[in-house]
Design an enzyme around this catalytic site. Structure first.
Site, PDB file in Angstrom:
ATOM      1  N   GLU A  22       0.660  -1.343  -0.039  1.00 42.91           N
ATOM      2  CA  GLU A  22      -0.021  -0.029   0.046  1.00 42.91           C
ATOM      3  C   GLU A  22       1.039   1.190   0.148  1.00 42.91           C
ATOM      4  O   GLU A  22       0.487   2.331   0.642  1.00 42.91           O
ATOM      5  CB  GLU A  22      -1.083  -0.029   1.151  1.00 42.91           C
ATOM      6  CG  GLU A  22      -2.024  -1.232   1.193  1.00 42.91           C
ATOM      7  CD  GLU A  22      -2.694  -1.225  -0.037  1.00 42.91           C
ATOM      8  OE1 GLU A  22      -2.853  -0.049  -0.857  1.00 42.91           O
ATOM      9  OE2 GLU A  22      -3.130  -2.482  -0.570  1.00 42.91           O
ATOM     10  N   GLY A  23       1.841   1.220  -0.842  1.00 45.37           N
ATOM     11  CA  GLY A  23       2.899   2.425  -0.716  1.00 45.37           C
ATOM     12  C   GLY A  23       3.840   2.134   0.154  1.00 45.37           C
ATOM     13  O   GLY A  23       3.670   2.337   1.523  1.00 45.37           O
TER      14      GLY A  23
END
Length: 570
Positions: free
Chosen positions: A428-429
């Site tokens: 998620e980043g």
């Protein structure tokens, strides 16, 4: 002792640390009174402790497997997922129009915290669906909403998001998956996606994939990407399942941790899909889901940290070793100062991480009616994601250290927390991307949201001087120095700003953690457990912000002192 979901700690944070009372006063959440909050937390705690946690170790030892083109989940996951779905937990944040509970994000974040502490692998499944539900609520056509949302909210169907490709990781704009228009208004999707959490499984009757792809007239980069709903089974108009779509999981990744969560390589071979949002606006739609997921992943860090802290503390209080150096000691390793430092650090960082995540969720709830709170929530997302997941990793590592040699032995379960938590700072980043987001997009308002938050910290610290003068002074001084550090960050050229992004984020998180600990000390009283824990954090951990700010100001020259050739180890 088994895992005990921290419902009491969470309720204390909601009542005393963040502005959740303001959330409950909002018309959209008028039915969420204090008794309802307590009941929801109590039931979620039972689910996490009694249903999910007993599956955690087994799912690590016997993870998901791919057989005959279909994924078979870890033993016990099927029954546990039924309880999650039947309890309404998948759709707890969703609009009541389609069968959701319509709960505040902060309360949903609290539930996800406890579920992650119980079994991170399984908790990922409803988290993915929750993000998809939010994306569809905001961007899908009425027809897609009516067909998909009731099934997703009930848990009958599950959702995923498909961004990453082998040549397009963090650089999503480089993706190669193609979409072509069909005569019936649908689209054909062709390409391969990797690292797809819960991309295939046997828990639900259908799996609905949100897939990023490029149309023939889509420009290069992120501005040419569109978003498509691509289900495993193509539903009929009445919601019944029709033909199997032209997609499949071709392999599962062999991972360091979260073995119970099937991470799939997904192949789309002209699979039929339907546009979500407008053509070439896919990243805008997907960011709705990604922001939800980033906060959800952040609180996963807090959840794993909680579980690791409980296990390490229980072990330390039972393990008899060495001679006690304190009066009225227990004779266990918890008497030793070095072990105490580990345990106190674990517990105080877990509280800080949880508080930041719940403060973020609360601000985003309030942001429905308040632009300043919306800006605050957006500012806190990268801090919540990066700090809480790094805390989960560090706390889990400290838990191994408390166990000593037994921590390195898989049977104790301490090592699993470390292996599971490690992914949270990557997906998620990555946390480095979160830091870049913080010092670029989130400071693009010339620091208004940051300075408003620092004003809040200083105002509270001033008021707290009457009760805890030494602690309050330390927090106020740290906030003022952070203000200067933020001004310095705003003045730097872009690459110098990026070079200092990570230490700047963690400096901000340290000061935020101290602020929330100070609020806990004032609410609970000087001689309370929370007051003592706050003193430890502020005296022992808050001072880290100073060297971090020094690093954030140094610019990029030190990082590029070695040439590319000199970097290579011969």
């Amino acid at each position: 002792m088994p895992y005990r979901a921290p419902a009491n700690d969470i309720e204390f944070i909601l009542n005393e640390i963040v502005d959740f009372d303001r959330v409950r006063q909002m018309p959209r959440f008028s039915e969420v009174d204090a008794d309802t909050v307590s009941a929801i937390l109590e039931e979620a705690a039972k689910l996490a402790s009694d249903v999910m946690a007993p599956l955690n170790h087994g799912s690590d030892q016997c993870g998901a497997v791919l057989k005959d083109g279909h994924v078979i989940c870890s033993p016990g996951f099927g029954d546990a997922y039924k309880e999650i779905a039947q309890g309404g937990w998948v759709g707890m944040l969703a609009n009541a129009e389609f069968g959701g509970m319509g709960l505040p994000l902060a309360l949903g974040t609290a539930v996800n915290d406890m579920m992650a502490g119980g079994c991170l692998s399984l908790s990922l499944n409803p988290l993915m669906t929750q993000g998809q539900i939010e994306a569809l609520e905001h961007h899908a056509s009425d027809q897609i909403k009516a067909l998909y949302l009731p099934k997703l909210i009930s848990g009958a169907w599950c959702g995923t998001m498909n961004l990453t490709e082998s040549g397009a990781g963090s650089d999503v704009g480089a993706l190669r998956t193609k979409a072509t228009r069909n005569s019936d208004g649908s689209y054909s999707i062709t390409g391969q996606k990797i690292f797809i959490s819960w991309g295939d499984h046997d828990l639900a009757e259908n799996i609905c994939h949100l897939v990023l792809a490029r149309l023939p007239d889509g420009v290069e980069g992120t501005k040419g990407i569109s978003l498509f709903m691509v289900p495993k089974y193509i539903p009929n108009a009445d919601g019944s399942l029709g033909a199997e779509n032209a997609l499949k999981a071709v392999s599962l990744e062999h991972k360091m941790g979260i073995h119970g969560s099937p991470t799939c390589v997904m192949e789309y071979e002209g699979a039929q899909g339907w546009l979500v949002g407008n053509e070439h606006q896919g990243m805008k739609c997907m960011f709705t889901m990604m922001n939800n997921a980033r906060l959800g992943v952040g609180v996963q860090g807090a959840g794993v940290a909680e579980a690791a802290t409980q296990k390490a503390t229980d072990y330390a209080l039972d393990r008899v070793q060495g001679r006690s150096m304190i009066e009225n000691g227990t004779g266990t390793i918890s008497d030793h100062a070095s072990v105490r430092r580990l345990l106190m650090t674990m517990r105080s960082d877990t509280f800080a991480a949880r508080s930041i995540a719940l403060a973020c969720g609360t601000a985003l709830d309030l942001g429905h009616d308040d632009a300043d709170q919306q800006a605050l929530g957006a500012f806190l997302i990268p801090i919540a994601k990066a700090f809480a997941t790094d805390a989960g990793h560090e706390v889990a590592q400290a838990g191994i250290q408390v166990h000593g040699g037994m921590g390195y032995i898989e049977e104790t379960g301490a090592a699993q927390f470390a292996r599971d938590a490690r992914i949270t700072s990557i997906y998620e980043g990555t946390n480095e991307i979160q830091a870049i987001d913080l010092v670029s997009r989130k400071l693009s308002d010339n620091g208004d949201a940051a300075f408003a938050l620092l004003d809040e910290i200083e105002t509270f610290a001033e008021a707290a001087r009457a009760q805890r003068p030494v602690l309050a002074k330390a927090v106020w001084s740290a906030a003022e120095t952070l203000r200067e550090g933020t001004e310095a960050m705003l003045s730097l050229p872009l690459n110098d700003r990026l070079a200092g992004a990570t230490p700047f984020l963690f400096a901000f998180a340290r000061v935020l953690g101290a602020h929330y600990h100070l609020k806990a000390a004032i609410a609970a009283g000087k001689d309370s457990t929370r007051g003592k824990l706050a003193a430890f954090y502020i005296y022992q951990m808050l001072p880290e912000y100073g060297p971090l700010l020094d690093q954030s100001r140094r610019g990029a020259d030190d990082l590029y002192a070695l040439s590319a050739e000199e970097l290579r180890i011969s």
